[in-house]
Design an enzyme around this catalytic site. Structure first.
Site, short mmCIF file in Angstrom:
data_model
loop_
_atom_site.label_atom_id
_atom_site.label_comp_id
_atom_site.label_asym_id
_atom_site.label_seq_id
_atom_site.Cartn_x
_atom_site.Cartn_y
_atom_site.Cartn_z
N ASN A 100 -4.48 4.89 -4.27
CA ASN A 100 -5.20 3.69 -4.67
C ASN A 100 -6.46 4.15 -5.40
O ASN A 100 -7.43 4.56 -4.76
CB ASN A 100 -5.53 2.88 -3.40
CG ASN A 100 -6.29 1.63 -3.71
OD1 ASN A 100 -6.69 1.38 -4.84
ND2 ASN A 100 -6.51 0.83 -2.68
N ARG A 111 -1.19 1.83 -6.23
CA ARG A 111 -1.69 0.46 -6.32
C ARG A 111 -2.18 0.24 -7.75
O ARG A 111 -3.02 1.01 -8.24
CB ARG A 111 -2.84 0.27 -5.34
CG ARG A 111 -3.43 -1.10 -5.46
CD ARG A 111 -4.55 -1.32 -4.49
NE ARG A 111 -5.02 -2.68 -4.62
CZ ARG A 111 -6.30 -3.02 -4.52
NH1 ARG A 111 -7.21 -2.11 -4.30
NH2 ARG A 111 -6.65 -4.28 -4.63
N HIS A 160 -4.59 -9.37 -4.19
CA HIS A 160 -4.33 -9.08 -2.77
C HIS A 160 -2.87 -9.36 -2.41
O HIS A 160 -2.55 -9.62 -1.24
CB HIS A 160 -5.21 -9.92 -1.81
CG HIS A 160 -6.65 -9.58 -1.84
ND1 HIS A 160 -7.64 -10.54 -1.75
CD2 HIS A 160 -7.30 -8.41 -1.95
CE1 HIS A 160 -8.83 -9.97 -1.79
NE2 HIS A 160 -8.66 -8.66 -1.93
N ARG A 180 -19.36 -11.29 -4.43
CA ARG A 180 -18.84 -12.17 -5.49
C ARG A 180 -19.02 -13.64 -5.11
O ARG A 180 -18.81 -14.01 -3.95
CB ARG A 180 -17.35 -11.89 -5.74
CG ARG A 180 -17.12 -10.63 -6.52
CD ARG A 180 -15.63 -10.34 -6.66
NE ARG A 180 -15.27 -9.14 -5.93
CZ ARG A 180 -14.02 -8.80 -5.60
NH1 ARG A 180 -13.02 -9.58 -5.94
NH2 ARG A 180 -13.78 -7.70 -4.95
N GLU A 184 -1.95 -2.36 3.82
CA GLU A 184 -1.55 -2.34 2.41
C GLU A 184 -0.92 -1.00 2.03
O GLU A 184 -0.01 -0.95 1.21
CB GLU A 184 -2.77 -2.63 1.53
CG GLU A 184 -3.23 -4.07 1.68
CD GLU A 184 -4.52 -4.37 0.94
OE1 GLU A 184 -4.45 -4.78 -0.20
OE2 GLU A 184 -5.59 -4.17 1.53
#
Ligand code: AMP
Length: 388
Positions: free
Chosen positions: A3, A81, A170, A231, A375
Site C-alpha cells: 500500500n 492497493r 474505502h 477533511r 484491508e
C-alpha cells in the site's frame, strides 16, 4: 500486499490458508534523510535503514527483510492497493503494461495517490520479477452504484468528457466488513442489507445490498461526505467563491485547508485524533465537544440516508480506528438514531475495542455491529481470486 503512499509504504505478508499475517511493516519518510523500514508485531520487530530515498529503495528493503525471514520463496503474488480506478476498473485486475497505462490515465482523479501507487507497482515488478502483480482498487467496489446515486447535478459533458461523478472510496474495507457481518449473522451475503461506516482518519459510509454497493458518502474525491480527521466532508459548493472573494484565497489554498486543516482538527482547534478529543471533551474543552457532536450528528444523518436504497436494514456496521475503538462515538451516533428503534447495550459497547468484533445493541433493537476491518487480508484475497 503493498500500500504505497506518497512518502510511505505499508506492507504485509499474509498466509491465505489460515488468513494470518506472517509479517507486516511500514517504510516511512521515504524522501527525508535516512528513511527507515520497521516491522510491526506479530512478526519480530525489526528495523532497517534504507539505502536511499524513494519507493524503489523501500521495496528493495522489504525484499531484504523477507530474505532475513526466509520468506521470498513463499510469496506467490503481490496485491497492490490502488486508490482510483475510475470507471475502467470494476474489480481487481492483473497488472500488465496496458493496466499500468490506464492507472496512469486515472491520475488526474487522484493526483496525490495514483502516481505513488504506480511507483510502488513498478518497484515491486523490478524487485520481484516473475511474480504476478494485481491492482486492487479502492473505487472498484462502488462501481455497482446506479447513475442516480453517482451522478452530480451538473452539466452532462462534465461527466461524459471529464469523468465528473461520484466514485466512492474505502471499497476494500466496506466489502470486507459486510462479508464478515453476513458470516457473523449467518445470512448468505446475497440476502443482506447493511450500512457500513468506515471511520478512520478518512471516513466514509456505504449502503451495501446483497454484497454490492448502492451508494456511498465519498464522491469524485475522498473529500465529500462525513467529517474526517482533517477533511471537511460536505459543505456548500459556494464556499470556494466566497473564500476567493472575501479572503482572497486561491483554489489551491482552499483545497489545502479543506483537506488538511478542517474536519475534527478545524472544528476543535485542537487535534484530529479522536482519542485526544474524547479526553479534552471530558475535561470541558468546548471545541472538542463541538467536533465530537458534529462528527456524530453528520454520521447519523448519513446512516439514515443510506437506508433509503436498502429498503431494509440488517445491521449498521462500525469499523476503522474510530468505529472499532470509540464507544463514545458509537453511543452518540446511535443516540441520534433512536427513532429508528436503535437501543444501545452500554456494556457490550464498552468492551468492543482493540480489534474485537460483535453486537452492541440490545435484543429487539435493529442490529449495530462493530467489525474489525482487515484491508490487507482483503487485498490479498482479491489478488488471489483474480489469479485463480
Ligand atoms: P485509522 O485511520 O483506521 O487507523 O484510524 C485512526 C483514527 O482512529 C484516529 O482518529 C484515532 O484517534 C482513532 N482511534 C484509534 N484508537 C482509538 C481509541 N481507542 N479511541 C478513540 N479513537 C481511536
Amino acid at each position: 500486499m503493498l500500500n504505497c503512499g506518497s512518502s510511505s509504504i505499508k506492507f504485509a505478508v499474509l498466509n491465505l490458508e489460515d488468513k494470518r499475517t506472517v509479517l507486516s511493516g511500514l517504510a516511512e519518510r521515504l524522501f527525508e534523510a535516512q528513511p527507515r523500514l520497521k516491522t510491526n508485531p506479530p512478526g519480530l520487530t525489526e528495523e532497517l535503514e534504507l539505502s536511499g530515498p524513494g519507493h524503489a529503495r523501500a521495496v528493495q528493503g522489504i525484499l531484504q527483510l523477507l530474505e532475513r525471514q526466509g520468506l521470498p520463496g513463499q510469496v506467490t503474488q503481490i496485491g497492490h492497493r490502488v486508490v482510483h480506478g475510475g470507471e475502467r476498473f470494476k474489480q481487481a485486475t492483473c497488472i500488465d503494461d496496458e493496466v499500468l497505462a490506464q492507472i496512469e490515465a486515472c491520475g488526474p482523479l487522484a493526483p496525490l495517490h495514483n502516481p505513488a501507487n504506480l511507483l510502488g507497482i513498478r518497484a515491486a515488478m523490478e524487485a520481484f520479477p516473475g511474480l504476478p502483480q494485481v491492482a486492487v482498487f479502492d473505487t472498484a467496489f462502488h462501481q455497482t452504484m446506479p447513475p442516480h446515486a453517482y451522478r452530480y447535478a451538473v452539466p452532462e459533458d462534465w461527466y461524459t468528457r471529464h469523468g465528473v461523478r461520484r466514485y466512492g472510496f474505502h471499497g476494500t474495507s466496506h466489502a470486507y466488513v459486510t462479508q464478515e457481518a453476513a458470516r457473523m449473522l449467518e445470512i448468505p451475503v446475497q440476502n443482506t442489507c447493511f450500512v457500513s461506516a468506515h471511520l478512520g482518519n478518512g471516513c466514509s459510509i456505504a449502503a451495501v445490498k446483497g454484497g454490492k454497493s448502492l451508494d456511498t458518502s465519498m464522491g469524485l474525491t475522498p473529500l465529500e461526505g462525513l467529517v474526517m480527521g482533517t477533511r471537511s466532508g460536505d459543505l456548500d459548493p459556494g464556499l470556494h467563491a466566497f473564500l476567493a472573494e472575501n479572503l482572497k484565497l486561491s483554489l489551491g489554498e482552499v483545497n489545502d485547508v479543506l483537506n488538511k486543516k478542517s474536519g475534527l482538527l478545524g472544528l476543535s482547534g485542537l487535534s484530529n485524533d479522536m482519542r485526544e478529543l474524547e479526553r479534552a471533551a471530558a475535561d470541558g474543552h468546548e471545541g472538542a465537544q463541538l467536533a465530537l457532536e458534529v462528527f456524530c450528528y453528520r454520521l447519523a444523518r448519513y446512516a439514515a440516508a443510506m437506508c433509503v436504497p436498502l429498503g431494509r436494514l440488517d445491521a449498521l456496521i462500525f469499523t476503522g480506528g474510530i468505529g472499532e475503538n470509540s464507544a463514545l462515538v458509537r453511543a452518540k451516533t446511535l443516540g441520534y438514531l433512536t427513532w429508528l428503534g436503535f437501543v444501545l447495550d452500554a456494556d457490550l459497547n464498552r468492551v468492543m475495542i482493540r480489534g474485537s468484533s460483535g453486537l452492541i445493541t440490545q435484543p429487539g433493537s435493529p442490529l449495530a455491529l462493530v467489525i474489525h476491518t482487515n484491508e490487507e487480508l482483503m487485498i490479498a484475497l482479491e489478488a488471489q481470486e483474480v489469479l485463480s
